[in-house]
Design a protein around this motif. Structure first.
Motif, PDB file in Angstrom:
ATOM      1  N   GLN A 185      -5.216  -4.669  -0.631  1.00  0.00           N
ATOM      2  CA  GLN A 185      -5.874  -5.534   0.347  1.00  0.00           C
ATOM      3  C   GLN A 185      -5.435  -5.178   1.757  1.00  0.00           C
ATOM      4  N   ASN A 186      -6.402  -4.772   2.576  1.00  0.00           N
ATOM      5  CA  ASN A 186      -6.171  -4.505   4.007  1.00  0.00           C
ATOM      6  C   ASN A 186      -4.988  -3.574   4.251  1.00  0.00           C
ATOM      7  N   LEU A 187      -4.944  -2.480   3.470  1.00  0.00           N
ATOM      8  CA  LEU A 187      -3.826  -1.542   3.550  1.00  0.00           C
ATOM      9  C   LEU A 187      -4.075  -0.500   4.641  1.00  0.00           C
ATOM     10  N   SER A 188      -3.111  -0.357   5.534  1.00  0.00           N
ATOM     11  CA  SER A 188      -3.188   0.647   6.591  1.00  0.00           C
ATOM     12  C   SER A 188      -1.885   1.443   6.626  1.00  0.00           C
ATOM     13  N   LYS A 189      -1.996   2.702   7.053  1.00  0.00           N
ATOM     14  CA  LYS A 189      -0.819   3.562   7.169  1.00  0.00           C
ATOM     15  C   LYS A 189      -1.039   4.538   8.310  1.00  0.00           C
ATOM     16  N   GLN A 190      -0.028   4.693   9.138  1.00  0.00           N
ATOM     17  CA  GLN A 190      -0.140   5.556  10.300  1.00  0.00           C
ATOM     18  C   GLN A 190       1.004   6.550  10.315  1.00  0.00           C
TER      19      GLN A 190
ATOM     20  N   LEU B 128      -4.614   5.668   6.652  1.00  0.00           N
ATOM     21  CA  LEU B 128      -5.376   4.635   5.939  1.00  0.00           C
ATOM     22  C   LEU B 128      -5.773   3.566   6.937  1.00  0.00           C
ATOM     23  N   ASP B 129      -7.042   3.180   6.891  1.00  0.00           N
ATOM     24  CA  ASP B 129      -7.584   2.266   7.884  1.00  0.00           C
ATOM     25  C   ASP B 129      -8.113   0.994   7.219  1.00  0.00           C
TER      26      ASP B 129
ATOM     27  N   ASP C 290       1.419  -2.157   6.507  1.00  0.00           N
ATOM     28  CA  ASP C 290       0.449  -3.173   6.896  1.00  0.00           C
ATOM     29  C   ASP C 290      -0.528  -3.368   5.748  1.00  0.00           C
ATOM     30  N   GLY C 291      -0.577  -4.565   5.179  1.00  0.00           N
ATOM     31  CA  GLY C 291      -1.447  -4.839   4.045  1.00  0.00           C
ATOM     32  C   GLY C 291      -0.634  -5.243   2.827  1.00  0.00           C
ATOM     33  N   GLN C 292      -1.326  -5.369   1.681  1.00  0.00           N
ATOM     34  CA  GLN C 292      -0.673  -5.801   0.449  1.00  0.00           C
ATOM     35  C   GLN C 292      -1.191  -5.002  -0.745  1.00  0.00           C
ATOM     36  N   CYS C 293      -0.332  -4.814  -1.743  1.00  0.00           N
ATOM     37  CA  CYS C 293      -0.700  -4.144  -2.986  1.00  0.00           C
ATOM     38  C   CYS C 293      -0.090  -4.904  -4.157  1.00  0.00           C
TER      39      CYS C 293
ATOM     40  N   GLN D 151     -11.632   9.824   5.525  1.00  0.00           N
ATOM     41  CA  GLN D 151     -11.033   9.500   6.817  1.00  0.00           C
ATOM     42  C   GLN D 151     -10.326   8.143   6.793  1.00  0.00           C
ATOM     43  N   GLY D 152      -9.621   7.918   5.687  1.00  0.00           N
ATOM     44  CA  GLY D 152      -8.818   6.715   5.562  1.00  0.00           C
ATOM     45  C   GLY D 152      -9.573   5.441   5.295  1.00  0.00           C
ATOM     46  N   GLN D 153     -10.865   5.535   4.938  1.00  0.00           N
ATOM     47  CA  GLN D 153     -11.678   4.349   4.671  1.00  0.00           C
ATOM     48  C   GLN D 153     -12.380   4.477   3.324  1.00  0.00           C
ATOM     49  N   ILE D 154     -12.482   3.357   2.603  1.00  0.00           N
ATOM     50  CA  ILE D 154     -13.215   3.348   1.337  1.00  0.00           C
ATOM     51  C   ILE D 154     -14.706   3.384   1.646  1.00  0.00           C
ATOM     52  N   LYS D 155     -15.385   4.405   1.116  1.00  0.00           N
ATOM     53  CA  LYS D 155     -16.816   4.561   1.375  1.00  0.00           C
ATOM     54  C   LYS D 155     -17.674   3.917   0.285  1.00  0.00           C
TER      55      LYS D 155
END
Length: 235
Positions: free
Chosen positions: A6-11, A18-19, A56-59, A205-209
């Motif tokens: 859920q709402n997982l991001s990584k930079q 991950l966006d 950032d986000g949850q798993c 590009q870091g997004q689920i399509k």
């Protein structure tokens, strides 16, 4: 529910790997995790296995919050990374004994024997890992990943570099393992997706399509092959 993100991001520095991705899977399915190189597949897998921290986000793995109960979640996960990090000087049995000890597996000898039989390593179990073909090394990697009987298997390109016969053998083994486990696997082989996957997740590009069941492919993308769907979603 086996895996929920859920709402997982990584930079990494200024690059967003991950966006804000979200997806969830059901139990006892093979889920193909697809995307071009650099799409975020391996980063997602490393976060799900606890190798990379959640920023950032949850798993959740089998409803266990990975961020707050990391050790408990890891006990339910088996992981085969793309580079299959084996100790080549070890014997097959020795490697499995070492792995089982790390997970504090009970009745180690019995469990090793069962896993060797399940992964078809009976004839190779007394050899050093460096003496094995790449196909059998992949089997040892899978054996290490399931030695503690995890409910979720995460496989990063498990058939890369194998010849056609070895690919067929590993696919069959993955199908068998999925009878009582959820398998999330990344691959660039669309034939592999068609052959063994129940569900597809495409990341770019870091997004689920998109995420869909393979049985719904024709309804969702009429007259398109998996290769064409991949190109359409990741162009």
């Amino acid at each position: 529910m086996s895996i929920r993100v859920q709402n997982l991001s990584k930079q990494y520095g200024k690059q967003k790997a991950l966006d804000n991705i979200s997806f969830q899977t059901q139990s006892n399915r093979i889920i193909g995790f697809l995307g071009p190189n650099g799409a975020g597949k391996s980063t997602t897998m490393k976060i799900l296995t606890g190798i990379l921290p959640i920023e950032d986000g949850q798993c959740w793995i089998n409803d266990i919050d990975l961020k707050f109960n990391s050790l408990e979640a890891k006990r339910t996960i088996g992981y085969l990374p793309e580079n299959n990090p084996l100790y080549l000087e070890m014997y097959v049995q020795e490697m499995l004994h070492f792995q089982a000890s790390l997970y504090q597996v009970k009745n180690i000898e019995k469990r090793i024997s069962k896993v060797i039989e399940r992964t078809g390593l009976q004839q190779e179990q007394h050899k050093k890992i460096k003496e094995l073909s790449k196909g059998y090394k992949q089997r040892v990697g899978l054996a290490c990943a399931i030695i503690h009987d995890p409910k979720v298997l995460i496989l990063d390109e498990p058939t890369t570099g194998l010849d056609p016969n070895q690919i067929i053998e590993i696919r069959q083994l993955i199908r068998e393992l999925a009878q009582d486990k959820t398998v999330l696997l990344s691959t660039h082989l669309m034939q592999e997706v068609e052959a063994i996957c129940d569900e597809i997740i495409v990341i770019h590009q870091g997004q689920i399509k998109d995420q869909f069941l393979l049985k719904d492919k024709q309804e969702r993308y009429p007259n398109l092959s998996m290769e064409e769907i991949f190109v359409k979603l990741t162009k």
